[in-house]
Write a protein that holds these residues in place. Structure first.
Motif, PDB file in Angstrom:
ATOM      1  N   PRO A  37      -0.637  -3.940   6.346  1.00 63.24           N
ATOM      2  CA  PRO A  37       0.355  -4.772   5.665  1.00 63.24           C
ATOM      3  C   PRO A  37       0.449  -6.154   6.301  1.00 63.24           C
ATOM      4  N   ASP A  38       1.131  -7.054   5.610  1.00 68.56           N
ATOM      5  CA  ASP A  38       1.367  -8.404   6.107  1.00 68.56           C
ATOM      6  C   ASP A  38       2.517  -8.350   7.110  1.00 68.56           C
ATOM      7  N   ALA A 432       3.246   4.021   0.742  1.00 67.44           N
ATOM      8  CA  ALA A 432       3.020   5.470   0.772  1.00 67.44           C
ATOM      9  C   ALA A 432       1.729   5.691   1.547  1.00 67.44           C
ATOM     10  N   ALA A 433       1.872   6.175   2.775  1.00 71.09           N
ATOM     11  CA  ALA A 433       0.698   6.436   3.609  1.00 71.09           C
ATOM     12  C   ALA A 433       0.463   7.926   3.785  1.00 71.09           C
ATOM     13  N   LEU A 434       1.522   8.723   3.797  1.00 73.07           N
ATOM     14  CA  LEU A 434       1.446  10.174   3.727  1.00 73.07           C
ATOM     15  C   LEU A 434       1.941  10.565   2.339  1.00 73.07           C
ATOM     16  N   PHE A 479       3.622  -3.104  -2.987  1.00 71.53           N
ATOM     17  CA  PHE A 479       3.597  -1.646  -2.887  1.00 71.53           C
ATOM     18  C   PHE A 479       2.220  -1.261  -2.361  1.00 71.53           C
ATOM     19  N   TYR A 480       2.192  -0.653  -1.171  1.00 72.19           N
ATOM     20  CA  TYR A 480       0.939  -0.297  -0.504  1.00 72.19           C
ATOM     21  C   TYR A 480       0.641   1.187  -0.686  1.00 72.19           C
ATOM     22  N   CYS A 510      -2.862  -2.862  -2.155  1.00 74.05           N
ATOM     23  CA  CYS A 510      -1.561  -3.516  -2.211  1.00 74.05           C
ATOM     24  C   CYS A 510      -1.339  -4.033  -3.631  1.00 74.05           C
ATOM     25  N   ILE A 511      -0.319  -3.517  -4.285  1.00 73.48           N
ATOM     26  CA  ILE A 511       0.030  -3.955  -5.638  1.00 73.48           C
ATOM     27  C   ILE A 511       1.273  -4.829  -5.520  1.00 73.48           C
TER      28      ILE A 511
END
Length: 685
Positions: A37-38, A432-434, A479-480, A510-511
């Motif tokens: 992320p940024d 959302a990474a998990l 949204f990642y 990334c949206i």
């Protein structure tokens, strides 16, 4: 699609951290593929790291912001109705009468109370259960009441004239979660006064005992937590003091000790200190321990390593296991390191443990667990298997209370996992990474607008993950979505239209767009069979299907035993506890397990067939009967591969061991198999 831009963004820095940002045309969506992320911005809604601490890549939402659904909610409900929710009624260490956390000079409770409470309390907040919250509050109030005028709190446990602080480290985490739930200012006051006391303790008397010395990194994390909320400069001085008095986990090929829980828990300390110093050597040291232990003792499936008490040279076969404590501490480390570094590999390791190892360590009704679980485990009894296992006792039986550590510390595993499903990002976005079904309330955008993000999926048992954004007003935020390393040709759809084809694995999509109420995002992560070869362990192989590792389907015979008779020596039941309501089970194999996999010479997986079954009616997919995925394969028995002199499945046979005729065998997800063969001998034909 003409307004869609898809571009790579983000350049890896020398430390492995990133840097990429998402920009957007407000009239369209822009999808960028980024490494992290940024982190150049500051989230206005959630507490992040204050300078001079390095920024976090992800920010955990306050406990209770995420309400799990699907199989994960079912698991949490099983915890509540099972061992986690009732351990305070049966464990003598949690008995309130003369407990050291409730009574000055009490004679029991040391690490067991906070070990249990840090999972029990978070479970209560996540489920919003009034009765459990009230029970947790009893112990929290006890901690408040225990604080002394000099700032010290909790039981006084002196060894050689020095106060041992390990149990307090755990209770600090309980207090932090309670603060997220309640905003009770007494937490900040207690922690401030306690840390001022720690600063007065001479170095030669500070963090000297074995457990506290190994695990000082947990104390360091709490110091950061408080600093981010108060900004008190003395806390940075204390952080340096903690690091210099904590065991050194930075050596390239040597560890302070080889205890499995310490390894899984303490290897994160150098990376934690890196957040203060910016010294990349500290960050690299954490990665080194992760890789060192796995290339030596972790040549096995399931995300863990062979250290059934301690890692020992010569004991690297997949029949070596790990404590349940080690599993949940590894998951916690992965979650923390994911937030610190943004590295998606930590999310993958967390899922590996959570899906493939941890579920098999507990009974399906969550009323008993075992101390040791192994990738290859064909018997689960109450016998002593030393020296095959590096501890003496009935450590393989499913017992509701057969150790002082795992039976209490297990409680954190699924609640902490649930808390990391949806994360905030420094650029006022969400990630959302998990993956697991849930409903999350999160503040986003430069105005901190509150939205609800609804995630629907049966992942990891299905490929599609669907999100619905509910927002009272249109709002712009990034949204990642993590793209796992194991997937190929992943796709992303917004409101039913594909916007990104084949996002790069091991990165994030990334949206960024102006989101409106009921906007929908779907990410499809195709799963396919793959094979890993464990060269160090006689070229054995494991079969994966997406994030799931597969195990031989073995018919399991559960034999009920008396829980008091089969417990180890240091387990103690509360007076009046009815052990018959909490039975122990031994598990024996009712079908052959000693198979080699037959692999095609040219296309190893040619004869493997994936079979999708109906989703279980009880929403619980982690049993032999309910697993919704099976794989048909070909195997050959190896008659010489049997139970050895220690009562364990013997070590993997040599490649040329005689084998029987070909047979069809069935594989199921490893997490559903409490008896399992997950690292197979093999033959290519």
């Amino acid at each position: 699609m003409k307004n869609l831009k898809v571009r790579l963004a983000g350049v890896l820095l020398t430390t492995g951290l990133l840097a990429a940002s998402c920009t957007t045309d407000p009239l369209s969506s822009e999808v960028t593929i980024v490494n992290r992320p940024d982190c150049s911005q500051t989230n206005i809604s959630y507490v992040g790291n204050r300078q001079p601490l390095k920024p976090m890549n992800f920010l955990k939402l306050p406990v209770g912001s995420i309400r799990p659904e699907g199989w994960l909610k079912k698991y949490l409900e099983l915890q509540k109705n099972g061992l986690t929710g009732h351990l305070n009624e049966i464990s003598a260490w949690l008995a309130k009468d003369n407990n050291a956390w409730l009574t000055t000079g009490g004679d029991h409770g040391w690490e067991e109370v906070p070990y249990w409470l840090k999972g029990y309390g978070n479970l209560a907040y996540i489920l919003n259960d009034p009765q459990m919250i009230a029970e947790a509050k009893v112990w929290i109030e006890g901690a408040f009441a225990s604080q002394q005028p000099d700032g010290y709190f909790g039981p006084v446990n002196e060894r050689n004239g020095k106060r041992e602080l390990w149990a307090q480290m755990i209770m600090l985490w309980c207090l932090q979660s309670y603060y997220e739930h309640s905003n009770d200012p007494r937490v900040l006051s207690l922690m401030t006064n306690y840390f001022k006391w720690q600063l007065t303790v001479p170095d030669e008397q500070f963090l000297e005992d074995y457990w506290e010395n190994s695990r000082g990194g947990d104390n360091l994390l709490s110091v950061y937590w408080l600093y981010n909320r108060t900004g008190d400069d003395f806390l940075l001085e204390l952080a340096k003091k903690i690091h210099r008095n904590t065991a050194d986990w930075t050596r390239p090929s040597w560890l302070p000790n080889w205890h499995n829980v310490n390894i899984a828990q303490c290897f994160r300390e150098p990376a934690t200190y890196y957040m203060l110093t910016g010294d990349s050597a500290m960050l690299n040291a954490t990665y080194n321990v992760q890789h060192l232990i796995r290339r030596t003792f972790g040549q096995v499936p399931g995300g863990m390593f062979g250290a059934d008490e301690n890692a020992r040279m010569g004991f690297i076969d997949p029949r070596q296991g790990v404590e349940t404590c080690g599993m949940v501490e590894q998951m916690a480390s992965d979650e923390l390191l994911l937030c610190m570094t943004g590295d998606p590999s930590w999310a993958e390791n967390c899922e590996d443990v959570a899906f493939n190892t941890y579920p098999a360590a507990v009974m399906p009704d969550f009323k008993a667990l075992r101390y040791i679980t192994s990738p290859n485990q064909t018997i689960s009894d109450a016998k002593n298997h030393h020296p095959g296992i590096d501890n003496r006792g009935p450590f393989l039986a499913m017992n509701p209370f057969s150790s002082r550590c795992c039976q209490h510390n297990h409680a954190q595993g699924w609640p902490y996992y649930a808390e990391h499903l949806i994360l905030a990002t420094p650029d006022n976005g969400v990630a959302a990474a998990l993956y697991a079904a849930c409903n999350a309330t999160v503040k986003v955008g430069t105005e901190g607008n509150e939205i609800t993000l609804h995630e629907e999926t049966n992942y990891p048992f299905e490929e599609s993950i669907r999100f619905t954004v509910n927002t009272p007003a249109a709002t712009t935020f990034p949204f990642y979505l993590r793209i796992p390393s194991w997937t190929e040709n992943a796709t992303i759809l917004i409101n039913g239209k594909e916007v990104a084809s084949n996002p790069e694995a091991s990165k994030y999509a990334c949206i960024r767009r102006e989101w409106k109420d009921n906007d929908q995002v779907e990410i499809r992560l195709p799963m396919q069979l793959s094979i890993r070869t464990w060269q160090v362990n006689k070229n054995s192989v494991s079969v994966d299907y997406g994030p799931l590792t597969l195990s031989l389907k073995i018919d399991e015979d559960y034999v009920q035993k008396d829980s008091k008779e089969t417990a180890i020596g240091d387990s103690q039941w509360q007076e009046g506890a009815d052990a018959s309501q909490w039975p122990t089970y031994e598990i024996y194999a009712k079908s052959p397990w000693n198979y080699a996999l037959v692999l095609d010479k040219n296309q190893p997986l040619k004869n493997f067939q994936v079979v999708h079954k109906a989703w279980p009616a009880d929403n619980f997919p982690f049993t032999v009967e309910s697993a919704p995925i099976e794989v048909k394969a070909i195997g050959r028995k190896i008659p010489s591969w049997t139970i050895d002199q220690y009562g364990l499945c013997s070590e993997l046979p040599e490649a040329d061991a005689p084998k029987g005729e070909k047979e069809e065998i069935t594989l199921i997800p490893m997490g559903a198999a409490r008896l399992r063969v997950s690292a197979f001998p093999n033959t290519r034909e």
